[in-house]
Design an enzyme around this catalytic site. Structure first.
Site, PDB file in Angstrom:
ATOM      1  N   GLN A 237       0.823  -1.123  -0.091  1.00 43.01           N
ATOM      2  CA  GLN A 237       0.044   0.070   0.110  1.00 43.01           C
ATOM      3  C   GLN A 237       1.023   1.227   0.050  1.00 43.01           C
ATOM      4  OE1 GLN A 237      -2.134   1.695   3.484  1.00 43.01           O
ATOM      5  NE2 GLN A 237      -4.048   1.132   2.570  1.00 43.01           N
TER       6      GLN A 237
ATOM      7  N   TYR B 253      -6.460  10.508   4.590  1.00 44.40           N
ATOM      8  CA  TYR B 253      -5.234  10.699   3.871  1.00 44.40           C
ATOM      9  C   TYR B 253      -5.392  11.805   2.462  1.00 44.40           C
ATOM     10  CZ  TYR B 253      -3.223   8.316   7.866  1.00 44.40           C
ATOM     11  OH  TYR B 253      -3.036   8.033   9.133  1.00 44.40           O
TER      12      TYR B 253
HETATM   13  C1  FMN Z   1      -2.440  -0.780  14.270  1.00 49.03           C
HETATM   14  C2  FMN Z   1      -3.493  -0.200  13.002  1.00 49.03           C
HETATM   15  C3  FMN Z   1      -2.747   0.079  11.924  1.00 49.03           C
HETATM   16  C4  FMN Z   1      -3.360   0.487  10.484  1.00 49.03           C
HETATM   17  N1  FMN Z   1      -2.799   0.716   9.358  1.00 49.03           N
HETATM   18  C5  FMN Z   1      -3.249   0.952   8.260  1.00 49.03           C
HETATM   19  C6  FMN Z   1      -2.683   1.398   7.095  1.00 49.03           C
HETATM   20  O1  FMN Z   1      -1.455   1.311   7.108  1.00 49.03           O
HETATM   21  N2  FMN Z   1      -3.200   1.802   6.058  1.00 49.03           N
HETATM   22  C7  FMN Z   1      -4.673   1.407   6.014  1.00 49.03           C
HETATM   23  O2  FMN Z   1      -5.422   1.842   5.016  1.00 49.03           O
HETATM   24  N3  FMN Z   1      -5.571   1.266   7.317  1.00 49.03           N
HETATM   25  C8  FMN Z   1      -4.749   1.021   8.252  1.00 49.03           C
HETATM   26  N4  FMN Z   1      -5.382   0.581   9.283  1.00 49.03           N
HETATM   27  C9  FMN Z   1      -6.880   0.388   9.181  1.00 49.03           C
HETATM   28  C10 FMN Z   1      -7.224  -1.206   9.054  1.00 49.03           C
HETATM   29  O3  FMN Z   1      -6.511  -1.481   7.776  1.00 49.03           O
HETATM   30  C11 FMN Z   1      -8.631  -1.156   8.935  1.00 49.03           C
HETATM   31  O4  FMN Z   1      -9.306  -0.626   7.812  1.00 49.03           O
HETATM   32  C12 FMN Z   1      -9.522  -1.003  10.112  1.00 49.03           C
HETATM   33  O5  FMN Z   1      -8.769  -1.283  11.252  1.00 49.03           O
HETATM   34  C13 FMN Z   1     -10.941  -1.727  10.114  1.00 49.03           C
HETATM   35  O6  FMN Z   1     -10.723  -3.078  10.102  1.00 49.03           O
HETATM   36  P1  FMN Z   1     -10.773  -4.317  11.201  1.00 49.03           P
HETATM   37  O7  FMN Z   1     -12.155  -3.926  11.913  1.00 49.03           O
HETATM   38  O8  FMN Z   1     -10.523  -5.300  10.744  1.00 49.03           O
HETATM   39  O9  FMN Z   1      -9.682  -3.741  12.201  1.00 49.03           O
HETATM   40  C14 FMN Z   1      -4.661   0.314  10.766  1.00 49.03           C
HETATM   41  C15 FMN Z   1      -5.704  -0.354  11.589  1.00 49.03           C
HETATM   42  C16 FMN Z   1      -4.915  -0.484  12.862  1.00 49.03           C
HETATM   43  C17 FMN Z   1      -5.515  -0.713  14.140  1.00 49.03           C
END
Ligand code: FMN
Ligand code: SF4
Length: 371
Positions: free
Chosen positions: A100, A172
């Site tokens: 990404q 972003y």
């Molecule tokens: C620790 C952490 C780091 C993340 N880093 C990114 C990232 O680098 N790029 C991105 O698009 N989303 C990032 N996210 C968002 C997640 O990819 C995801 O969209 C969000 O946590 C919802 O999904 P989940 O409910 O399965 O956690 C991050 C989330 C967390 C908790």
């Protein structure tokens, strides 16, 4: 066999199952974005544990787009060898991985705090407070960032990744252009939806120009602003962006949010402990599904195999993206494949970001394990 473990084709990629590890920043890189052995080991572990498609944490394409000091970078060719190790580790166990790539715009905290070139699409009332106001991007700045996305994608390809994903979500830079709340420009980059999506489309073309027609280009798209006021980028606009991306040649859209305020985040993404609260962006995914025949991957609070199966079977999404459950249980997909169908152990408390007493970030689950 559960439909979740049926193979799926995305662009020219054959994936062994429907699981996408959504991009996850892990605070493991140095100040210039270089990854080390710990990042390679972490990603190898996910591949060994049967994640169908791994997306790396976001990597900045220019120093001016760096938010966390220890996020990944792909801003010059020196980064390629370390990422080659990462892709080899994944391919050795027959996994698939895309990187990404991102620019954080006015959310580029490190650029702001270290005296870097700190820029915004427009100056608006609600700006992050990093002790300094950004300057407004000129045409030349915007063109430079667009070119940098293309060059970064060329490096991604050279490093052996199976594709590249544009970070087009979560407030972003791409989101900052798409949303009329952060984009109040009066030139060709602002105003109508066509103008507000111009940056994303030019980024897409710049990437395609570098990597050619056969290298998969995906996008994590913030399809809607989630703000208490109800204002901002609408899902109807998000769906039109998805249609345009299909015409441009994207191969997968991951459905997420654009800007989101604290109360919406709480409602959407925190405290997901029952099936009814899962899949917070499902209504939006249904609308995007009507607008494009591209493969979709839905993210946000997916926790139970049964909920995921219903989503895939109904045709709304082709893949299921998960992030936090894999921080807590890196072997979750393997566990489900072995027949242990208990939901993910993650309780969506949002406490995976932990600062130590020296101010260093650690990404880890802060909930105690029962066993
Ligand atoms: C620790 C952490 C780091 C993340 N880093 C990114 C990232 O680098 N790029 C991105 O698009 N989303 C990032 N996210 C968002 C997640 O990819 C995801 O969209 C969000 O946590 C919802 O999904 P989940 O409910 O399965 O956690 C991050 C989330 C967390 C908790
Ligand atoms: S701290 Fe653990 S339980 Fe809480 S959201 Fe993060 S991974 Fe899930």
């Amino acid at each position: 066999m559960s439909i979740l473990f049926e193979p799926v084709t995305v662009g020219n990629l054959e994936l062994k199952n429907r699981f996408l590890r959504s991009a996850t920043y892990y605070a493991l890189s140095d100040m210039d974005g270089f990854i080390g052995r710990d990042s390679v080991d972490l990603i190898r572990r996910l591949a060994e544990n049967e994640v169908g498609l791994i997306v790396t944490g976001y990597a900045y394409v220019l120093k001016s787009g760096q938010s966390y000091p220890d996020m990944n970078g792909i801003q010059d060719d020196d980064h390629i060898p370390a990422y080659q190790e990462m892709t080899r580790a994944v391919h050795d166990v027959d996994g698939r991985i895309v990187m990404q790539i991102a620019h954080c715009g006015s959310a580029s905290e490190t650029a702001a705090k270290t005296g870097g070139d700190y820029m915004a699409v427009s100056l608006v009332d609600k700006m992050p407070d990093y002790g300094r106001r950004p300057r407004v991007m000129t045409d030349a700045d915007i063109e430079k960032i667009i070119a940098a996305f293309g060059q970064a994608a060329g490096r991604v390809q050279e490093a052996g990744f199976d594709g590249v994903q544009i970070h087009g979500a979560h407030g972003y830079l791409v989101s900052q252009f798409l949303s009329p709340l952060s984009n109040q420009r009066q030139d060709k980059w602002g105003g109508s939806l066509e103008n507000r999506m111009r940056f994303l489309i030019e980024v897409f073309r710049s990437i395609k120009n570098q990597v050619g027609d056969n290298f998969p280009i995906m996008i994590k798209l913030g399809c809607k602003d989630y703000l208490k006021s109800g204002d901002g980028f609408s899902i109807e606009e998000g769906a039109q962006v998805a249609t345009t991306l299909e015409h441009e040649g994207a191969c997968l859209i991951e459905i997420s949010h654009c800007n989101q305020d604290a109360s919406s985040r709480k409602k959407n993404l925190l405290g997901i402990t029952s099936e009814e609260n899962e899949a917070c962006f499902l209504p939006e995914a249904r609308i995007v599904r009507q607008a494009t025949s591209l493969p979709l991957s839905i993210v946000g609070g997916l926790r139970s195999p049964g909920v995921m199966e219903d989503i895939i079977s109904s045709g709304v999404s082709d893949m299921i993206s998960i992030c936090r459950p894999l921080i807590r249980e890196p072997d979750l997909i393997k566990r489900w494949n072995k027949g242990d169908r208990r939901p993910a152990d993650c309780i969506s408390c949002g406490k995976c970001f932990n600062l130590d007493d020296k101010g260093k970030m650690h990404i880890q689950c802060s909930q105690l394990k029962e066993d």
